[in-house]
Design a protein around this motif. Structure first.
Motif, PDB file in Angstrom:
ATOM      1  N   ARG A  10       0.838  -1.207   0.000  1.00  0.00           N
ATOM      2  CA  ARG A  10       0.000   0.000   0.000  1.00  0.00           C
ATOM      3  C   ARG A  10       0.871   1.255   0.000  1.00  0.00           C
ATOM      4  N   GLU A  11       1.867   1.290   0.867  1.00  0.00           N
ATOM      5  CA  GLU A  11       2.732   2.465   0.973  1.00  0.00           C
ATOM      6  C   GLU A  11       3.496   2.724  -0.324  1.00  0.00           C
ATOM      7  N   GLU A  12       3.989   1.654  -0.958  1.00  0.00           N
ATOM      8  CA  GLU A  12       4.732   1.821  -2.208  1.00  0.00           C
ATOM      9  C   GLU A  12       3.837   2.367  -3.318  1.00  0.00           C
ATOM     10  N   ARG A  13       2.620   1.881  -3.411  1.00  0.00           N
ATOM     11  CA  ARG A  13       1.707   2.381  -4.442  1.00  0.00           C
ATOM     12  C   ARG A  13       1.391   3.859  -4.231  1.00  0.00           C
ATOM     13  N   LEU A  14       1.135   4.240  -2.996  1.00  0.00           N
ATOM     14  CA  LEU A  14       0.795   5.633  -2.719  1.00  0.00           C
ATOM     15  C   LEU A  14       1.992   6.559  -2.936  1.00  0.00           C
ATOM     16  N   SER A  15       3.165   6.144  -2.495  1.00  0.00           N
ATOM     17  CA  SER A  15       4.342   7.007  -2.666  1.00  0.00           C
ATOM     18  C   SER A  15       4.719   7.127  -4.133  1.00  0.00           C
ATOM     19  N   LEU A  16       4.524   6.060  -4.894  1.00  0.00           N
ATOM     20  CA  LEU A  16       4.804   6.119  -6.332  1.00  0.00           C
ATOM     21  C   LEU A  16       3.822   7.078  -7.011  1.00  0.00           C
ATOM     22  N   ALA A  17       2.564   7.025  -6.635  1.00  0.00           N
ATOM     23  CA  ALA A  17       1.577   7.939  -7.211  1.00  0.00           C
ATOM     24  C   ALA A  17       1.950   9.386  -6.913  1.00  0.00           C
ATOM     25  N   ARG A  18       2.416   9.664  -5.700  1.00  0.00           N
ATOM     26  CA  ARG A  18       2.833  11.031  -5.356  1.00  0.00           C
ATOM     27  C   ARG A  18       4.019  11.471  -6.202  1.00  0.00           C
ATOM     28  N   MET A  19       4.947  10.571  -6.452  1.00  0.00           N
ATOM     29  CA  MET A  19       6.117  10.898  -7.258  1.00  0.00           C
ATOM     30  C   MET A  19       5.733  11.181  -8.706  1.00  0.00           C
ATOM     31  N   LEU A  20       4.761  10.433  -9.210  1.00  0.00           N
ATOM     32  CA  LEU A  20       4.391  10.535 -10.616  1.00  0.00           C
ATOM     33  C   LEU A  20       3.507  11.731 -10.929  1.00  0.00           C
ATOM     34  N   ALA A  21       2.700  12.160  -9.976  1.00  0.00           N
ATOM     35  CA  ALA A  21       1.674  13.177 -10.235  1.00  0.00           C
ATOM     36  C   ALA A  21       2.199  14.443 -10.914  1.00  0.00           C
ATOM     37  N   PRO A  22       3.365  14.981 -10.519  1.00  0.00           N
ATOM     38  CA  PRO A  22       3.819  16.234 -11.145  1.00  0.00           C
ATOM     39  C   PRO A  22       4.640  16.068 -12.420  1.00  0.00           C
ATOM     40  N   LEU A  23       4.828  14.852 -12.916  1.00  0.00           N
ATOM     41  CA  LEU A  23       5.693  14.649 -14.072  1.00  0.00           C
ATOM     42  C   LEU A  23       5.122  15.308 -15.324  1.00  0.00           C
ATOM     43  N   THR A  24       6.012  15.775 -16.173  1.00  0.00           N
ATOM     44  CA  THR A  24       5.623  16.359 -17.451  1.00  0.00           C
ATOM     45  C   THR A  24       5.443  15.259 -18.493  1.00  0.00           C
ATOM     46  N   ALA A  25       4.864  15.627 -19.626  1.00  0.00           N
ATOM     47  CA  ALA A  25       4.684  14.662 -20.714  1.00  0.00           C
ATOM     48  C   ALA A  25       6.034  14.120 -21.174  1.00  0.00           C
ATOM     49  N   GLU A  26       7.031  14.980 -21.202  1.00  0.00           N
ATOM     50  CA  GLU A  26       8.374  14.539 -21.609  1.00  0.00           C
ATOM     51  C   GLU A  26       8.926  13.517 -20.635  1.00  0.00           C
ATOM     52  N   GLN A  27       8.716  13.720 -19.347  1.00  0.00           N
ATOM     53  CA  GLN A  27       9.207  12.772 -18.347  1.00  0.00           C
ATOM     54  C   GLN A  27       8.488  11.429 -18.456  1.00  0.00           C
ATOM     55  N   TRP A  28       7.193  11.452 -18.743  1.00  0.00           N
ATOM     56  CA  TRP A  28       6.451  10.203 -18.907  1.00  0.00           C
ATOM     57  C   TRP A  28       6.982   9.393 -20.088  1.00  0.00           C
ATOM     58  N   ALA A  29       7.558  10.075 -21.066  1.00  0.00           N
ATOM     59  CA  ALA A  29       8.088   9.397 -22.252  1.00  0.00           C
ATOM     60  C   ALA A  29       9.554   9.006 -22.105  1.00  0.00           C
ATOM     61  N   THR A  30      10.160   9.273 -20.950  1.00  0.00           N
ATOM     62  CA  THR A  30      11.568   8.948 -20.710  1.00  0.00           C
ATOM     63  C   THR A  30      11.790   7.438 -20.719  1.00  0.00           C
ATOM     64  N   PRO A  31      12.851   6.954 -21.374  1.00  0.00           N
ATOM     65  CA  PRO A  31      13.164   5.518 -21.293  1.00  0.00           C
ATOM     66  C   PRO A  31      13.452   5.123 -19.848  1.00  0.00           C
ATOM     67  N   SER A  32      12.879   4.037 -19.399  1.00  0.00           N
ATOM     68  CA  SER A  32      13.132   3.535 -18.050  1.00  0.00           C
ATOM     69  C   SER A  32      14.376   2.658 -18.063  1.00  0.00           C
ATOM     70  N   LEU A  33      14.698   2.060 -16.933  1.00  0.00           N
ATOM     71  CA  LEU A  33      15.820   1.122 -16.874  1.00  0.00           C
ATOM     72  C   LEU A  33      15.471  -0.227 -17.492  1.00  0.00           C
ATOM     73  N   CYS A  34      14.214  -0.435 -17.830  1.00  0.00           N
ATOM     74  CA  CYS A  34      13.806  -1.658 -18.524  1.00  0.00           C
ATOM     75  C   CYS A  34      13.912  -1.432 -20.024  1.00  0.00           C
ATOM     76  N   ALA A  35      14.653  -2.279 -20.689  1.00  0.00           N
ATOM     77  CA  ALA A  35      14.829  -2.127 -22.131  1.00  0.00           C
ATOM     78  C   ALA A  35      13.480  -2.108 -22.838  1.00  0.00           C
ATOM     79  N   GLU A  36      13.303  -1.120 -23.689  1.00  0.00           N
ATOM     80  CA  GLU A  36      12.109  -0.964 -24.528  1.00  0.00           C
ATOM     81  C   GLU A  36      10.879  -0.488 -23.760  1.00  0.00           C
ATOM     82  N   TRP A  37      11.024  -0.138 -22.491  1.00  0.00           N
ATOM     83  CA  TRP A  37       9.894   0.348 -21.696  1.00  0.00           C
ATOM     84  C   TRP A  37      10.143   1.805 -21.321  1.00  0.00           C
TER      85      TRP A  37
END
Length: 223
Positions: A10-37
């Motif tokens: 529960r805590e991880e899901r909520l803290s991740l949502a807080r981290m994600l909420a202010p991201l820009t469209a460019e940040q959402w399109a950033t390559p993650s550490l997972c190849a092709e994701w």
């Protein structure tokens, strides 16, 4: 799993949502550490689990299209789910924070692991510091170390002694050989194959041995 682990989920899901909420469209399109994701793909993957997605039939179709390749099928269904608006993905994580729902083929013991590791897959490329809470760190590191497929960490990283920074209760440690020290986040990344990202975060005489032995050019696949 016991109630304490569900609380960590529960805590991880909520803290991740807080981290994600202010991201820009460019940040959402950033390559993650997972190849092709991208960041969006990873978040969609995490939001799918408490929604009980993917269901058996869409996953079966994806497997056929991917010629039986499980990782490619998982990537494809996550990308499909990622077409939702960013606000919907964030809200889904918040709404489902207490959910124990999951697809039939997901192991309960891997849900917290998935959140911790994929949280780093998103945070590191974005330059966001995302410490792993102590209880979640201890469970995650022990789970990865004890698993076989898909990481095989105990076999792949044999010959060094891992020691987590003091975030974990009693200080998590495993393995034998020259010591490799790091935060639980860094050790989790290394043990799940995010080698290039993890090595610069680690310290101790065993790091050089790992660097010589591991192929840092290999990009991890989502797991």
């Amino acid at each position: 799993m016991d109630e304490n682990i569900w609380e960590r989920i529960r805590e991880e899901r909520l803290s991740l949502a807080r981290m994600l909420a202010p991201l820009t469209a460019e940040q959402w399109a950033t390559p993650s550490l997972c190849a092709e994701w991208t960041v969006r793909d990873v978040v969609a993957h995490l939001a799918m689990t408490p929604a009980g997605e993917p269901r058996p039939w869409p996953m079966a179709v994806a497997l056929v299209r991917a010629r039986g390749h499980l990782w490619c099928a998982g990537r494809d269904v996550a990308r499909d789910y990622a077409r939702r608006p960013t606000a919907e993905l964030v809200a889904s994580l918040e709404r489902s924070a207490d959910s124990r729902r999951k697809p039939l083929f997901v192991n309960d013991a891997n849900i917290l692991l998935d959140l911790v590791v994929h949280g780093q897959d998103v945070a590191v490329p974005l330059g966001v510091d995302r410490p792993v809470p102590a209880a979640a760190a201890a469970f995650t590191l022990e789970r990865i170390w004890s698993m076989g497929w898909p990481f095989h960490a105990r076999r792949r990283l044999a010959g060094v002694r891992f020691r987590a920074a003091p975030e974990t209760p009693a200080g998590w440690a495993a393995g034998e050989g020259p010591e490799v020290r790091g935060t639980p986040a860094a050790l989790a990344l290394l043990m799940t194959g995010r080698t290039a990202a993890a090595l610069p975060m680690l310290h101790g005489p065993g790091v050089a041995r790992l660097a010589d032995r591991l192929d840092v050019r290999r990009e991890p696949r989502a797991g």
